[in-house]
Scaffold this motif. Structure first.
Motif, PDB file in Angstrom:
ATOM      1  N   ARG A   1       1.312   3.935  -2.855  1.00 40.05           N
ATOM      2  CA  ARG A   1       1.235   5.441  -2.904  1.00 40.05           C
ATOM      3  C   ARG A   1       2.316   6.167  -2.951  1.00 40.05           C
TER       4      ARG A   1
ATOM      5  N   ARG B   1      -3.103  -2.003  -7.829  1.00 40.82           N
ATOM      6  CA  ARG B   1      -4.072  -1.564  -7.093  1.00 40.82           C
ATOM      7  C   ARG B   1      -5.388  -2.569  -6.986  1.00 40.82           C
TER       8      ARG B   1
ATOM      9  N   ASP C   1      -7.357   5.408  -8.126  1.00 41.18           N
ATOM     10  CA  ASP C   1      -6.120   5.098  -9.248  1.00 41.18           C
ATOM     11  C   ASP C   1      -6.772   5.047 -10.712  1.00 41.18           C
TER      12      ASP C   1
ATOM     13  N   HIS D   1       0.917  -1.356   0.036  1.00 43.83           N
ATOM     14  CA  HIS D   1       0.073   0.054  -0.021  1.00 43.83           C
ATOM     15  C   HIS D   1       0.897   1.309   0.112  1.00 43.83           C
TER      16      HIS D   1
ATOM     17  N   THR E   1       2.300   6.711  -6.783  1.00 46.38           N
ATOM     18  CA  THR E   1       1.360   7.601  -7.384  1.00 46.38           C
ATOM     19  C   THR E   1       2.105   9.033  -7.005  1.00 46.38           C
TER      20      THR E   1
ATOM     21  N   GLU F   1     -12.109   1.803  -2.969  1.00 45.57           N
ATOM     22  CA  GLU F   1     -11.980   3.279  -3.305  1.00 45.57           C
ATOM     23  C   GLU F   1     -10.834   3.655  -3.824  1.00 45.57           C
ATOM     24  N   HIS F   2      -9.720   3.178  -3.350  1.00 45.54           N
ATOM     25  CA  HIS F   2      -8.245   3.315  -3.914  1.00 45.54           C
ATOM     26  C   HIS F   2      -8.080   3.011  -5.095  1.00 45.54           C
TER      27      HIS F   2
END
Length: 191
Positions: free
Chosen positions: A81, A110, A124, A77, A84, A119-120
């Motif tokens: 991040r 992801r 993405d 995770h 990203t 949601e992530h």
């Protein structure tokens, strides 16, 4: 961002595996990224990384990602991040092809890690759509939003969630700017 640099310089002389040094690099990376709330950043589609030199900012973001990969490869995770952040920085530096490649990988990873309805994953996916739209890859953008992201967002987040609304905006953007759109394309949101 001066505090971020100060934090980094405080712990720079310590071993690479020192927890405080690693945290300081994370603080520096955070200090260089936009400080506006996500809800304000998303509609604007503008990410401005701070720092005296954009190339230096890119090197900091890459160093943070490499550190996470080396020391905590199991923390997927945090690595996503950091990836990203790298993609956002690349896009801001107009390195759009590299940003698109990074966002494709981030979205695939992801979805594999969290599932398509998380949601992530949806966020993405929308970041990927933004890159596709930036490069005028309208058909791929439209297909991704219409066939995958928007139905999933409506089902898992609800029709009034800001990401669902953002996906509707991304779809409208792709349709509006695509010179080859048809009347049938304008009915896409009925699905």
């Amino acid at each position: 961002h001066a505090l971020g640099w100060g934090c980094w310089k405080t712990y720079l002389g310590r071993p690479e595996t020192n927890g405080n040094r690693c945290a300081a690099l994370g603080v520096l990376t955070s200090a260089l990224r936009p400080s506006r709330p996500l809800e304000e950043v998303l509609p604007a589609r503008k990410y401005r990384w701070y720092g005296p030199d954009p190339g230096e900012t890119l090197r900091v973001v890459e160093a943070h990602l490499n550190l996470l990969r080396r020391l905590w490869p199991e923390n997927e995770h945090n690595i996503l991040r950091a990836q990203t952040n790298l993609a956002l920085c690349l896009a801001d530096l107009k390195m759009v092809d590299q940003a698109l490649d990074a966002r494709r990988k981030i979205y695939a990873n992801r979805v594999a890690l969290s599932g398509p309805s998380h949601e992530h994953s949806i966020l993405d996916g929308d970041n990927l759509v933004d890159s596709l739209n930036m490069l005028k890859l309208w058909e791929e953008s439209k297909t991704l939003v219409r066939d995958q992201l928007l139905p999933t967002a409506r089902h898992s987040l609800g029709s009034d969630h800001y990401l669902t609304l953002k996906l509707n905006e991304s779809l409208a953007y792709a349709l509006q700017l695509n010179p080859e759109h048809t009347r049938d394309d304008l009915r896409l949101n009925k699905r």
